[in-house]
Design an enzyme around this catalytic site. Structure first.
Site: not given
Ligand code: 5RP
Length: 226
Positions: A28-29, A31, A81, A84, A95, A97, A103, A121
């Site tokens: 999720t997110g 990326t 996935d 953060d 988390g 998101g 996840e 990151k």
């Molecule tokens: C969602 C997550 C995402 O993988 C994390 O927040 C990274 O998101 P993004 O790709 O938008 O930076 O853990 O729960």
């Protein structure tokens, strides 16, 4: 390159880890949204996807990719996935998101966790990003007390209800020098659904988007601690 371009780059690079005929675990997110958009180009060559959130399921279906119930699937070869934060051993904070529990469930089903992230990151020590903890609402105050005792500053993420009907506490000020130990400790408190430390389900590989292109960090071995 902008951060969005780096996300698109690693989203496309992750296709190399998708095996034809397989079921893909999808995170999720923003990326992962890039990865889902890229996955659409090979949707007729995969069996389907096990998704970690309603948002990702909606995007997968919008592209015509089958979303499968995790309980009906025999094997998930890879889980793709974002994160953060990710350290140099593949431990992650996730988390941001609010999808951390699903996840971790899908990551646990998969043989390998492929993390896709832009270079911002990558960290030496986890904890600058506020650590998300999904909690049963009636336990929130008690869990916040325990997080304060660990040296953190917990705040409830206002207005957020997870796909599981729970709340998120974000914890600032932790320096997570032993991710596996802290994951174990927080996870066993009554009312904690999931802590956003992914050490027991750390990444096997990270595809890191950098100004010089995609850098592959291979953490070696299995991504799961039994
Ligand atoms: C969602 C997550 C995402 O993988 C994390 O927040 C990274 O998101 P993004 O790709 O938008 O930076 O853990 O729960």
């Amino acid at each position: 390159m902008t951060q969005d371009e780096l996300k698109a780059l690693v989203g496309r690079a992750a296709l190399a880890y998708v095996e034809p005929g397989s079921v893909v675990g999808v995170g999720t997110g923003s990326t992962v949204n890039c990865f889902i958009d890229a996955l659409a180009t090979m949707k007729d060559r995969i069996t389907g996807a096990v998704s970690s959130s309603e948002k990702s399921s909606d995007r997968l279906r919008m592209h015509g990719i089958r979303v499968l119930d995790a309980n009906t699937v025999d094997e998930v070869r890879v889980y793709i996935d974002g994160a953060d934060e990710i350290d140099h051993a593949g431990n992650m904070i996730k988390g941001g998101g609010a999808a951390l529990t699903r996840e971790k469930i899908v990551a646990d089903r998969a043989e390998r966790f492929i993390c896709i992230a832009d270079q911002s990151k990558l960290v030496t020590t986890l904890g600058a990003f506020p650590l998300p903890v999904e909690v049963i609402p009636m336990a929130a105050a008690q869990i916040a007390r325990k997080l304060r005792a660990l040296g953190g500053e917990p705040t409830l993420r206002h207005g957020v209800v997870t796909d599981n009907g729970c709340h998120i506490i974000d914890v600032r000020g932790l320096s997570i020098t032993d991710p596996a130990a802290m994951e174990c400790e927080i996870n066993q408190w009554p009312g904690v659904v999931t802590v956003g430390i992914f050490a027991r389900n750390r990444a096997s590989i990270c595809l890191l988007g950098t100004a010089d292109g995609v850098k592959t960090l291979d953490f070696g071995g299995a991504s799961k601690t039994a």
